[in-house]
Design a protein around this motif. Structure first.
Motif, PDB file in Angstrom:
ATOM      1  N   MET A   1      36.515-188.390  -4.331  1.00  0.00           N
ATOM      2  CA  MET A   1      37.261-187.135  -4.512  1.00  0.00           C
ATOM      3  C   MET A   1      38.263-187.285  -5.639  1.00  0.00           C
ATOM      4  N   SER A   2      38.236-186.373  -6.591  1.00  0.00           N
ATOM      5  CA  SER A   2      39.174-186.407  -7.707  1.00  0.00           C
ATOM      6  C   SER A   2      40.384-185.550  -7.384  1.00  0.00           C
ATOM      7  N   LEU A   3      41.576-186.184  -7.393  1.00  0.00           N
ATOM      8  CA  LEU A   3      42.804-185.454  -7.114  1.00  0.00           C
ATOM      9  C   LEU A   3      42.968-184.274  -8.060  1.00  0.00           C
ATOM     10  N   SER A   4      42.575-184.456  -9.333  1.00  0.00           N
ATOM     11  CA  SER A   4      42.819-183.439 -10.362  1.00  0.00           C
ATOM     12  C   SER A   4      41.980-182.181 -10.176  1.00  0.00           C
ATOM     13  N   THR A   5      40.918-182.265  -9.388  1.00  0.00           N
ATOM     14  CA  THR A   5      40.066-181.087  -9.182  1.00  0.00           C
ATOM     15  C   THR A   5      40.055-180.621  -7.729  1.00  0.00           C
ATOM     16  N   THR A   6      40.960-181.129  -6.909  1.00  0.00           N
ATOM     17  CA  THR A   6      40.988-180.786  -5.484  1.00  0.00           C
ATOM     18  C   THR A   6      42.015-179.689  -5.225  1.00  0.00           C
ATOM     19  N   THR A   7      41.604-178.713  -4.409  1.00  0.00           N
ATOM     20  CA  THR A   7      42.474-177.585  -4.065  1.00  0.00           C
ATOM     21  C   THR A   7      42.629-177.494  -2.552  1.00  0.00           C
ATOM     22  N   THR A   8      43.840-177.225  -2.113  1.00  0.00           N
ATOM     23  CA  THR A   8      44.082-176.844  -0.722  1.00  0.00           C
ATOM     24  C   THR A   8      44.333-175.349  -0.672  1.00  0.00           C
ATOM     25  N   VAL A   9      43.515-174.648   0.091  1.00  0.00           N
ATOM     26  CA  VAL A   9      43.683-173.210   0.290  1.00  0.00           C
ATOM     27  C   VAL A   9      44.427-173.003   1.604  1.00  0.00           C
ATOM     28  N   ILE A  10      45.572-172.353   1.530  1.00  0.00           N
ATOM     29  CA  ILE A  10      46.388-172.081   2.718  1.00  0.00           C
ATOM     30  C   ILE A  10      46.144-170.646   3.145  1.00  0.00           C
ATOM     31  N   GLY A  11      45.489-170.489   4.283  1.00  0.00           N
ATOM     32  CA  GLY A  11      45.144-169.154   4.780  1.00  0.00           C
ATOM     33  C   GLY A  11      43.651-169.048   4.984  1.00  0.00           C
ATOM     34  N   ALA A  12      43.211-169.066   6.249  1.00  0.00           N
ATOM     35  CA  ALA A  12      41.785-169.090   6.561  1.00  0.00           C
ATOM     36  C   ALA A  12      41.270-167.728   7.027  1.00  0.00           C
ATOM     37  N   GLY A  13      41.867-166.673   6.496  1.00  0.00           N
ATOM     38  CA  GLY A  13      41.325-165.341   6.728  1.00  0.00           C
ATOM     39  C   GLY A  13      40.116-165.105   5.849  1.00  0.00           C
ATOM     40  N   SER A  14      39.694-163.864   5.740  1.00  0.00           N
ATOM     41  CA  SER A  14      38.474-163.582   4.975  1.00  0.00           C
ATOM     42  C   SER A  14      38.642-163.914   3.497  1.00  0.00           C
ATOM     43  N   TYR A  15      39.783-163.549   2.906  1.00  0.00           N
ATOM     44  CA  TYR A  15      39.956-163.749   1.467  1.00  0.00           C
ATOM     45  C   TYR A  15      40.182-165.219   1.123  1.00  0.00           C
ATOM     46  N   GLY A  16      40.990-165.904   1.926  1.00  0.00           N
ATOM     47  CA  GLY A  16      41.191-167.334   1.692  1.00  0.00           C
ATOM     48  C   GLY A  16      39.899-168.112   1.821  1.00  0.00           C
ATOM     49  N   THR A  17      39.107-167.773   2.839  1.00  0.00           N
ATOM     50  CA  THR A  17      37.821-168.446   3.033  1.00  0.00           C
ATOM     51  C   THR A  17      36.881-168.170   1.864  1.00  0.00           C
ATOM     52  N   ALA A  18      36.851-166.933   1.396  1.00  0.00           N
ATOM     53  CA  ALA A  18      35.969-166.578   0.284  1.00  0.00           C
ATOM     54  C   ALA A  18      36.363-167.317  -0.995  1.00  0.00           C
ATOM     55  N   LEU A  19      37.661-167.421  -1.283  1.00  0.00           N
ATOM     56  CA  LEU A  19      38.101-168.173  -2.467  1.00  0.00           C
ATOM     57  C   LEU A  19      37.779-169.651  -2.319  1.00  0.00           C
ATOM     58  N   ALA A  20      37.903-170.187  -1.111  1.00  0.00           N
ATOM     59  CA  ALA A  20      37.511-171.575  -0.872  1.00  0.00           C
ATOM     60  C   ALA A  20      36.011-171.767  -1.133  1.00  0.00           C
ATOM     61  N   PHE A  21      35.210-170.757  -0.775  1.00  0.00           N
ATOM     62  CA  PHE A  21      33.780-170.786  -1.086  1.00  0.00           C
ATOM     63  C   PHE A  21      33.565-170.894  -2.595  1.00  0.00           C
ATOM     64  N   CYS A  22      34.287-170.072  -3.350  1.00  0.00           N
ATOM     65  CA  CYS A  22      34.098-170.038  -4.802  1.00  0.00           C
ATOM     66  C   CYS A  22      34.393-171.392  -5.440  1.00  0.00           C
ATOM     67  N   LEU A  23      35.458-172.033  -5.003  1.00  0.00           N
ATOM     68  CA  LEU A  23      35.831-173.335  -5.554  1.00  0.00           C
ATOM     69  C   LEU A  23      34.843-174.420  -5.141  1.00  0.00           C
ATOM     70  N   SER A  24      34.529-174.471  -3.864  1.00  0.00           N
ATOM     71  CA  SER A  24      33.670-175.545  -3.367  1.00  0.00           C
ATOM     72  C   SER A  24      32.220-175.369  -3.805  1.00  0.00           C
ATOM     73  N   ARG A  25      31.794-174.136  -4.010  1.00  0.00           N
ATOM     74  CA  ARG A  25      30.439-173.880  -4.489  1.00  0.00           C
ATOM     75  C   ARG A  25      30.262-174.378  -5.919  1.00  0.00           C
ATOM     76  N   ASN A  26      31.378-174.475  -6.647  1.00  0.00           N
ATOM     77  CA  ASN A  26      31.345-175.045  -7.996  1.00  0.00           C
ATOM     78  C   ASN A  26      31.412-176.566  -7.964  1.00  0.00           C
ATOM     79  N   ASN A  27      31.288-177.122  -6.755  1.00  0.00           N
ATOM     80  CA  ASN A  27      31.230-178.566  -6.521  1.00  0.00           C
ATOM     81  C   ASN A  27      32.582-179.254  -6.685  1.00  0.00           C
ATOM     82  N   TYR A  28      33.661-178.498  -6.402  1.00  0.00           N
ATOM     83  CA  TYR A  28      34.998-179.093  -6.428  1.00  0.00           C
ATOM     84  C   TYR A  28      35.492-179.245  -4.995  1.00  0.00           C
TER      85      TYR A  28
END
Length: 334
Positions: free
Chosen positions: A1-28
């Motif tokens: 895991m690269s610290l420089s490309t890792t994101t913590t998303v705070i908020g597991a509602g629909s929008y937070g989950t969807a943004l987490a999808f966008c980041l992780s789907r890009n393999n980050y």
């Protein structure tokens, strides 16, 4: 895991989950944290957020976590996706965890309750001095983002490096386009005021006023948004972009918008409390109406649509009387 490309998303509602999808789907690598630890543990075990986006399986790089401090320590980017009324408490809670390498972004749309202050000012007040900040906003529905449908959004920061690096993590040439600017004031106001106008558009449709009235509300709503923004030093061009005009049109015209559905319910005769309950999720525009009202009064800015919606939501004025007040205003020019 690269610290420089890792994101913590705070908020597991629909929008937070969807943004987490966008980041992780890009393999980050992406952490998703929510307040309800039992629900978060279930998400991680079942690899799905059943409450909000039950049709979509978590990408491999997405982890739902209960230990926020540990997740933040392993991340460079902290993306806050909570309702705007919870923003200050969230920032205060994470402030002791923020170190020199951290960069903070939020996708919360609204202003500070009680003061009408920009969330940027709230973040600067509570986070360590010099923490790079950015706001993410635009015409985006969570389910369409999670499904990977074509979407465009605005990332705004005064820090060019943050804009460039986090924008690159989110951008996907096949389905998710990120536009960058440095007008954080305009972008933040766009996200708040459009919620108010969307309630008005739904209300007008609920009253049966038709497409002409809806279009007039959108157009004049944009004028009110821009008028307030320019008074606060925003850039004129921002209001014709994704975070303002784009988000305004989306939220006013599609029933995926909670604010529009809330307005529809009001126009069809429901009380404010009953209309909110019928939505079943946070209706940001309800609080935003009060916040925008406070800010407009502080600045001495005339915002007739927002003023009448405030009267409906907070002073008991009927939806029909509010509409008649707007129609009866003195004739003017554009």
């Amino acid at each position: 895991m690269s610290l420089s490309t890792t994101t913590t998303v705070i908020g597991a509602g629909s929008y937070g989950t969807a943004l987490a999808f966008c980041l992780s789907r890009n393999n980050y690598p992406t952490f998703l944290w929510g307040r309800n630890s039992d629900a978060v543990e279930l998400m991680q075990t079942q690899r799905v957020n059943h409450k909000y986006l039950g049709d979509f399986t978590f990408p491999e790089q997405l982890q739902a976590v209960t230990n926020l401090k540990h997740a933040i320590k392993q991340s460079t980017y902290i993306l806050i996706v909570v309702p705007s009324h919870a923003f200050a408490d969230t920032v205060i809670a994470i402030a002791p965890m923020i170190e020199a390498h951290h960069q903070v972004i939020w996708a919360s749309k609204g202003l500070e309750p009680g003061t009408g202050d920009l969330l940027e000012n709230v973040a600067e007040q509570h986070l360590p001095e010099g923490t790079p900040l950015a706001v993410l906003s635009g015409p985006t529905f969570a389910a369409e983002m999670a499904a990977g449908l074509p979407t465009a959004i605005t990332l705004s920061s005064k820090n060019a490096h943050l804009n460039q690096t986090f924008g690159a993590l989110l951008h996907d040439s096949q389905r998710f386009r990120v536009y960058m600017n440095n007008d954080m004031t305009g972008v933040q106001l766009g996200g708040a005021v459009k919620n108010v106008i969307a309630i008005g558009a739904g209300l007008a449709d609920g009253l049966g006023f038709g497409a002409n009235a809806r279009t007039a509300l959108i157009t004049r709503g944009l004028v009110e948004m821009k008028r307030l923004g320019l008074a606060l030093g925003a850039q004129s061009d921002t209001f014709m972009g994704m975070a303002c005009l784009g988000d305004l049109v989306l939220t006013c015209t599609d029933n995926q918008s909670r604010n529009r559905r809330f307005g529809l319910a009001l126009g069809q005769g429901m009380s404010v409390d009953a209309a909110i309950e019928s939505i079943g999720q946070v209706v940001e525009g309800y609080r935003n109406t009060d916040e925008v009202h406070i800010l407009a009064n502080k600045q001495g800015i005339e915002m007739p649509i927002c003023e009448q919606l405030y009267a409906v939501l907070y002073e008991g004025k009927s939806a029909k009387d509010a509409a008649l007040t707007l129609l009866g205003r003195e004739q003017t020019s554009e």
